[in-house]
Every structure is written in structure tokens, then in C-alpha cells.
Write an enzyme that holds these catalytic residues in place. Structure first.
Site, short mmCIF file in Angstrom:
data_model
loop_
_atom_site.label_atom_id
_atom_site.label_comp_id
_atom_site.label_asym_id
_atom_site.label_seq_id
_atom_site.Cartn_x
_atom_site.Cartn_y
_atom_site.Cartn_z
N LYS A 322 0.81 -1.22 0.00
CA LYS A 322 0.00 0.00 0.00
C LYS A 322 0.84 1.27 0.00
CE LYS A 322 -4.31 -1.59 2.04
NZ LYS A 322 -5.38 -1.30 3.00
N ASP A 359 -9.95 3.28 1.38
CA ASP A 359 -10.06 2.97 2.81
C ASP A 359 -10.54 4.21 3.56
OD1 ASP A 359 -9.21 0.36 2.63
OD2 ASP A 359 -7.10 0.85 2.96
#
Ligand code: ATR
Length: 549
Positions: A322, A359
Site C-alpha cells: 500500500k 479505505d
């Protein structure tokens, strides 16, 4: 074409595997090396084996009967589809198979079996081209009209002689060249795909193991003649095999083609991800010609190469990539840099990649249900005093999101220095006041009482298998707080249960997970429909009515 490789230890079991998958396949490979008895095993305990000729005859008869039975089973089920094409394979142990008998005997069995008929294809290794016996089997197959799949196997990884082996498989016109090589990493996968691309079509190119699964699924786009599968519930014929049902139902294999848009979740490991179930279902429900695969990547420097070869249009990014994926991006929404994490990337028409963090959108979305919406549609958190427990990557996203919405934040952490570092790093984000910090302990109760409109739990405390722990056991809820735990296994942590029982409004991690998936999905759909790509990951309200699996 989907080819079922049998892994049963006797013909009856192999027929059972055929019956169980008969709706999902186009071809059958009999992996006769899995047959435990009757195929020329060396006798146990040093006893005397029957003469080779007798063994070969009996084994070939077994193989012939099997082919007849398999074709009959097929004809009964599919009277209008023409005869079942069966591949005969006796894979040697050194090539990743189960056959441990004499090589001369194996070749004798194969030669007899093709002469007797019933098989459409015979899998023969490239090294047999150099032996007299091997050439005799080749000649017998040709005379019998059996098509040869000329294979090169490397079950332990890319060998130094891959180019030579691959070249040999294509030495004889009329044969189907095949390479099956274990990919121990992304570099291997690239090498295998490159070697495969040099082979003429029809060809079969297989990268074994988890790093090669995406390429197996994409075999129709990569010019591979077929995709080998193993039956559900049985042994796996080779590492990385999927079941025929997975290929058809999850990945809609028969519809994959030149115009299919390809998406993937990249991570390491990634094979356990439920994202393919969610996104493929959305694509199916929306009638889109797109597929979503698990792509295990160990070295992100190879991402660009891999994405070109596998024609990726968009990716979900998961652990451990990520943060590192940011190096690949040529642009990103502001949140990606602020929280140093990107979980979604889309390829733009010029080939460059643009990053998002859904997210964050997913974290904020459920808060609108509790605090109402501001004029811009996001949750109304202006001036709301919140406590965030934890100072890791997940906390960073939560704190950033809260600050960006105008909230005032207290960060509690076991290691207060990390809380400080986080506060300093995010100070000034979206013009919000610097978060306060404190050690996660009873002494912080006074501060928590000032910042308790919303409590957000971001640590792994309370997450399976630690579900009996409570990160804030010294704190008594007043019943006025909104309690938000981003953990979703279990669906309700001990801490969240305690909050609910005290009368608090609660939000579980599942809500965040679903909202982030919906936000990501909205990005993919915008791209697929040719709409202008949004500047930010959209609020994860559930525009699709779809729920992640
Ligand atoms: P993530 O990216 O999921 O947030 P992380 O960066 O490893 O994971 O952060 C884990 C967070 O959980 C940290 O805040 C960690 O506290 P420390 O900074 O003191 O390590 C917290 N955490 C994990 N286990 C904990 C425990 N048993 N007690 C208290 N805090 C814990």
C-alpha cells in the site's frame, strides 16, 4: 478451453471426477501417474516385477478402458457436443508427477496405449526427442493420429536452460508446445510469460504456484490453448490449479477474450482475498466484460511490466504494497500522500497510474449515518471531539480523515512517541488543529472525557484470535459516545459490545469494509464506462446495492 486433470488413484475415481465437472470442461487429461496400482510401480519390498511386456500390456488395457468409459460418460451427458478429447499423461516424478517406474516401461505403456486408440492427445516431454525409444513413441502417436503436446517441465523454478527447453518443445511442426514452470516470484512469472510468448500458437504456457494464478486465468488472452484444472475436493494436480467451477463461475472463463478489461488485487500473499468474489459479482451484475483476479507480486518494481503483460486497467492494493505502490503512481488524490497509503490505482489512457485511497472514503462513510451530512455530502464532523486508539497505519488514515472533516482529535497509544509522531506528521492537514496525544492508560481518563463524542478503535486488540481483550477496559462508557471499531473479525469486538450495552451508538468494521469496497468499485465502474475519472475516491455510500463477499 478448460481441461480437467484427474488426480484419482484409480479409473473409477477419475471417472467420478469427470462426472462431477462435466458441465464445466472442454477437455480431460488423464494423469495416469496418479493411479496407485497397475501402472508399473516398482514392486515394494524388492519382490520381482512381472515381465515388462506383460506389465505394459495390462497397463495399456486399463488406459484404453478408461478412455472408452470417459467418452461414453461424456456422450451420454453431451450427445450434441462431439466426442470427448482426452489427453494421456504419465508424468515422471522429476517433472512434478507421481510416476516412479522405469522410463522404458513408461514409454512402452504410452506406445501401446496410443496404438489401441481412445486418446486425442499424448503429453510427451521434449527430452524424448533425443532418445530412440522416445522417437518411437512419437512415431506411433503420429501414425495413430494422436496429437502430441510436447512439454518442458521445471517444477522447482525457472531453470537456466528454460530457453533451450522451450525451444525444443516447438521443434516439430504439428505438435503443441507446452512449458510448465514454477514461478517462485514475479520475476519468474515474467520470464515464463516471455519464454511462452516466443512459442508459436497453439501453445500451452503455465506458471505454477500462486504467482502464476492470474496468468492461468488469463490464458485465453495470453494465447494459451487450454487451462488445466483440478477437481474440487480431490488432490491438486499441480500447484496453482483452480477448479473448473471457480474458473467458470467466479472468473467467467468462457467469456474472457481480447476485449475483456482486466482488474486485479495485488499483494503478497493475496490468494485468500475475498475481493475477487465481490468485484467479479459487481461486473457480472452490471453486464460488463471485465474480470478481477488475484495477482501475487513480491517485487513491486516489476509491477509496470506485469501490468502491461497482463493488460491490467486497475488494481486494488493490499499488504505489503500500500505504501510502496506510490512510487509507481504519476498522480494521486491528496489523501494518498498524507497517509502514505494507496489501496486503489487506475491506469489512465496514456498508460500512467493514478492512485486513490478508498479505505479513507470507507472509514468516513458510516459516520454520516451518525453525525449527518455536511453541505459537501461528507459526514458533519466540524468541531466534533474524537479519540483515536492506536497510532499505526490504520490510525493514520482515521486521524487524517477526521481532521480533514474538521474534527478535533486525541490520539491514544501504548507507545506515546508513535502517537506524537503521527500527530506531528498530520499537523496542519486540512488546516485542522494539531491532535493531542496521550499514553493508552488509565491516567488518560481525564483527556478521554474531553474527547469522547466519537471513539475510534484501530489497533488489533480484540481482533481474532485476541477477541477477549479490550483496549480501553479502564474506561466506562457514558452511553453518549459513538463507538467505532475498524476490526471486523469478530463482527462485534468485546469493546464494541461493551459500548453497545452501555447505550452507545456503535459502528463495526464491516461497515467500513463494505463502504471501501463500494467506493473502489465505483472507481472501477467509472473507468469501465469511459467516464471521467473522479479526482477523489467517492464516498462509499453503496451505489451498487452490492455487498462485498
Ligand atoms: P496497522 O497498520 O494495522 O494500524 P500497525 O502499524 O502495526 O498496524 O499498528 C498497530 C497499532 O496497534 C499500534 O498503535 C500498536 O501500538 P504500538 O504503537 O504501541 O505498537 C497497537 N497495538 C497492537 N497490539 C497492541 C497491544 N497488545 N496493546 C496496545 N497496543 C497495541
Amino acid at each position: 478451453m478448460i481441461c480437467l486433470s484427474t488426480t484419482a488413484t484409480d479409473p473409477a475415481g477419475a471417472l467420478e471426477q469427470l462426472r462431477g465437472n462435466i458441465e464445466e470442461i472442454e477437455l480431460l487429461e488423464l494423469r495416469a501417474d496418479f493411479f496407485a496400482a497397475g501402472l508399473a510401480e516398482r514392486p515394494a519390498g524388492g519382490g520381482r516385477a512381472p515381465p515388462a511386456e506383460k506389465q505394459a500390456r495390462s497397463a495399456a488395457e486399463t488406459l484404453q478402458r478408461f478412455a472408452e468409459d470417459a467418452r461414453r460418460v461424456w456422450a451420454e451427458r453431451h450427445p450434441d457436443r462431439g466426442p470427448l478429447a482426452v489427453i494421456l499423461t504419465i508424468r515422471r516424478e522429476r517433472d512434478g508427477g507421481r510416476y516412479r517406474g522405469e522410463e522404458a516401461l513408461r514409454l512402452r505403456i504410452l506406445e501401446r496405449a496410443v496404438r489401441q486408440g481412445g486418446y486425442a492427445y499424448l503429453d510427451l516431454e521434449e527430452d524424448l526427442l533425443g532418445s530412440e525409444h522416445g522417437r518411437a513413441v512419437t512415431a506411433a502417436a503420429e501414425r495413430a493420429g494422436v496429437r502430441i503436446i510436447r512439454s518442458f517441465h521445471a517444477p522447482n523454478g525457472v531453470p537456466p536452460d528454460l530457453a533451450r527447453g522451450a525451444g525444443n518443445t516447438a521443434a516439430r511442426p504439428g505438435e503443441i508446445p507446452k512449458i510448465a514452470v514454477s514461478a517462485n516470484g514475479s520475476a519468474d512469472l515474467l520470464e515464463i510469460l516471455e519464454a511462452g510468448e516466443r512459442l508459436r500458437q497453439p501453445r500451452i504456457v503455465i506458471a505454477m504456484g500462486p504467482y502464476g494464478v492470474a496468468a492461468r486465468i488469463l490464458s485465453p488472452l495470453l494465447g494459451s490453448y487450454l487451462c488445466y484444472c483440478s477437481a474440487a475436493g480431490g488432490e491438486i494436480a499441480a500447484p496453482g490449479h483452480l477448479t473448473p467451477a471457480e474458473l467458470n463461475r467466479l472468473y467467467r472463463y468462457r467469456r474472457l477474450g481480447e476485449r475483456t478489461a482486466v482488474y486485479a488485487v495485488i499483494g503478497d500473499p493475496v490468494m485468500h482475498s475475498r475481493s475477487p468474489e465481490f468485484h467479479n459479482e459487481v461486473f457480472r451484475a452490471q453486464g460488463l466484460n471485465a474480470v478481477y483476479l488475484p495477482l501475487q507480486i513480491d517485487d513491486l518494481r516489476l509491477f509496470t511490466d506485469l501490468s502491461r503483460r497482463l493488460r491490467l486497467q486497475g488494481v486494488s492494493v493490499t499488504i505489503p504494497h500500500k505504501s510502496a505502490i506510490r512510487k509507481v503512481l504519476s498522480g494521486a488524490e491528496p489523501a494518498v500522500e498524507a497517509i502514505a497509503a494507496c489501496n486503489t490505482a487506475l491506469r489512465r489512457p496514456d498508460g500512467s497510474w493514478y492512485g486513490y485511497n478508498s479505505d479513507l472514503a470507507g472509514f468516513l462513510a458510516p459516520l454520516a449515518g451518525e453525525f449527518g451530512r455536511a453541505d459537501d455530502g461528507g459526514p458533519a464532523l466540524e468541531g466534533v471531539r474524537c479519540t483515536v486508539i492506536g497510532a499505526g497505519g490504520a490510525a493514520r488514515a482515521a486521524v487524517y480523515g477526521l481532521l480533514a472533516r474538521g474534527a478535533e482529535v486525541l490520539i491514544l497509544n501504548r507507545t506515546p512517541e508513535r502517537a506524537e509522531a503521527l500527530a506531528a506528521g498530520l499537523a496542519g492537514a486540512a488546516g485542522a488543529p494539531r491532535p493531542r496525544t496521550a499514553r493508552l492508560e488509565r491516567a488518560a481518563l481525564g483527556e478521554i472525557a474531553e474527547y469522547n463524542r466519537l471513539l475510534v478503535q484501530t489497533t488489533s486488540i480484540g481482533m481474532e484470535p485476541d477477541e477477549h481483550s479490550d483496549p480501553l477496559e479502564f474506561y466506562e462508557f457514558t452511553g453518549e459516545e459513538v463507538a467505532y471499531d475498524i476490526v471486523y473479525t469478530p463482527p462485534e469486538t468485546l469493546w464494541l459490545r461493551r459500548a453497545r450495552r452501555a447505550g452507545c451508538r456503535v459502528i463495526g468494521g464491516r461497515a467500513m469494509f463494505e463502504a471501501q469496497a463500494a467506493s473502489q468499485s465505483a472507481l472501477f465502474l467509472a473507468q469501465l464506462r469511459g467516464e471521467q475519472l473522479p479526482a477523489r475516491a467517492p464516498d462509499g455510500g453503496n451505489p451498487l446495492g452490492a455487498r462485498p463477499g
